[in-house]
Design an enzyme around this catalytic site. Sequence first.
Site, PDB file in Angstrom:
ATOM      1  N   MET A 162      -2.483-104.440 -82.770  1.00  0.00           N
ATOM      2  CA  MET A 162      -3.094-105.480 -81.943  1.00  0.00           C
ATOM      3  C   MET A 162      -4.417-104.960 -81.422  1.00  0.00           C
ATOM      4  SD  MET A 162      -0.717-105.606 -78.540  1.00  0.00           S
ATOM      5  CE  MET A 162      -0.014-104.172 -77.757  1.00  0.00           C
ATOM      6  N   ARG A 298       5.141-103.525 -73.875  1.00  0.00           N
ATOM      7  CA  ARG A 298       5.339-102.963 -72.537  1.00  0.00           C
ATOM      8  C   ARG A 298       6.747-102.391 -72.392  1.00  0.00           C
ATOM      9  NH1 ARG A 298       1.896-107.608 -69.165  1.00  0.00           N
ATOM     10  NH2 ARG A 298      -0.116-106.576 -69.487  1.00  0.00           N
ATOM     11  N   HIS A 441      -1.847 -97.301 -70.879  1.00  0.00           N
ATOM     12  CA  HIS A 441      -1.965 -98.347 -71.908  1.00  0.00           C
ATOM     13  C   HIS A 441      -0.929 -99.451 -71.714  1.00  0.00           C
ATOM     14  CE1 HIS A 441       0.897 -96.400 -75.163  1.00  0.00           C
ATOM     15  NE2 HIS A 441       1.370 -96.245 -73.945  1.00  0.00           N
ATOM     16  N   GLU A 442      -1.204-100.575 -72.334  1.00  0.00           N
ATOM     17  CA  GLU A 442      -0.398-101.800 -72.195  1.00  0.00           C
ATOM     18  C   GLU A 442      -0.313-102.287 -70.747  1.00  0.00           C
ATOM     19  OE1 GLU A 442       0.135-103.366 -74.756  1.00  0.00           O
ATOM     20  OE2 GLU A 442      -0.253-101.730 -76.154  1.00  0.00           O
ATOM     21  N   GLY A 443      -1.371-102.112 -70.022  1.00  0.00           N
ATOM     22  CA  GLY A 443      -1.438-102.577 -68.637  1.00  0.00           C
ATOM     23  C   GLY A 443      -1.160-101.445 -67.674  1.00  0.00           C
TER      24      GLY A 443
END
Length: 600
Positions: A162, A298, A441-443
């Site tokens: 992604m 996540r 990462h991923e928020g």
Amino acid sequence: MPETLLSSRNLAFELYEVLDAEALTQRERFAEHNRETFDAALGTARSIAEKFFAPHNRKGDEEEPEYVDGAATLIPEVKPAVDAFLEAGFLNATRSFEQGGMQLPTLLSQACFAHFQSANVGSSAYPFLTMGAANLIESFGSEEQKQRFLQPMIDGRFFGTMALTEPHAGSSLSDIRTRAEPAADGTYRIKGNKIFISGGDHPLSENIVHMVLAKLPDAPPGVKGISLFIVPKFLVNDDGSLGKRNDVILAGLFHKMGYRGTTSTALNFGDNGDCVGYLVGKPHAGLSYMFQMMNEARIGVGMGAVMLGYAGYLYSLEYARERPQGRLPDGKDPTAPQVSIIQHADVRRMLLTQKAYVEGAFDLGLYSARLFDDTQTLATEEERQQAHELLDLLTPIVKSWPSEFCLKANELAIQILGGHGYTREYPVEQYYRDNRLNPIHEGTHGIQSLDLLGRKLTQNKGAGLKQLTRLINECCERATAYESLNALRQPLEQLVARLSSVTLALLGDLMQGKVNAALANSALYLKVFGHTVIGWRWLEQAIRAEQGLARGNAADADFYRGKLQAARYFLTWEVPGCHHELALLEARDDTCLAMQDNWF
């Protein structure tokens, strides 16, 4: 031989005593499975992880991917490991038998994948990203897109990524600049730059399918103007064969502190004006689609953090048992034999803290996987929706709490090894470096905290929060049957009551438009909410441990007593400390918000 990936006894406890995996076989989709098929899959995962993934974990760190002639190179051990993963069927563990999958519950798939994350988080990321991208196309792609891109991904020929982050925008997706211009043939021409794309280039597959966020010419501003595109590394002909190289250029690799086995790439789309992309679903709906993959990622990041913490815990535990050093404080005879360091109370404290963090987070990760099964296979739409609401609420916790506290577990593992822990001759320093990515990462934590307090709590009129509160209260009620658990239950009940009050007050501020002030200390709220959830999961484990002790199997007694001691530690040492954060939240403390740039 000590276990190095995860405790098989603890895994069996979670699956069959806490989460009742066998009950899932009563559902139509999983009816052909039983405990024997579940255990066979777990055994295969452990075997492949130990044989193919663990041996090159250190080498993948020391000999990180290189940028050579416009492409990323990997050490040769990665491909046979990933191929073994594919050949065993784990890429499609949850897909139906008709699709060539194993039709396993997500709970079991996650438990299998945990072995690979523990053995080698870097190499395991490539199939993990592919699973998420494939699921995204399956959910929102057209039939033609599924045939052209999804099927080769299911077959293991194409991998996926992604592509969200851009150099100037970071986590602020509303500010992305990548553009998508319509072409006469119904495709689009993509133009832009993406960074930190994990798995963005590698030699493991025939093709790489990038899921790219971009904006159309008529896009409204902000996140409502984002569309989703399939952008392959190589174009795919109508007969399924590979066509020419798409205008996707590897601009370079990032050199990371840890997690080095996974390529982190900078990609340029359309430098030559001919980057072909395919719109997925409706225009301007891309972010809502991408959230499916982001939420999967996540939860996967959370479990990755757990397993790195778990690996460090198991290593430091074995080290503490074998390392002789010093004598107990009351030992006055300098000629007496040294004791193993696990005999020292402070080492036991650090081991117990690790156990409480990693086994609490491991339980939550598997619980969330079972919740996902509920969203897909419960009998009624209402039940499935309820499971979805609870999973949605818990996702920020599943991602962020292990990322913070299993990293702390890695820090303690280093401390237990002392000077050896700080050297590259031992694996615990790598576990720490690998895990340090997960809070980012991923928020980030900050983003997860804003998501929780600013959005998730009030979704569907607070349905998820009401469910969670009811489940915690029911757990506390069941715990009253065990007098030994009163000292564990009561701190959790006190925390839940005060957190509920603080939550109502903060939500009230948000409703009155005091947005910045209400969210200023959201990171504190996230920590307390996470501790509440983990405290609940530990109380649940404690109940199951009491039940296990009551069955009287002497061989399991130490295991259950260890569970009760870890629950006791978390609920009586960790949970009460949250009242400090709650006091700051109650006071709407503005120390950080009121700080000025020019005062630093």
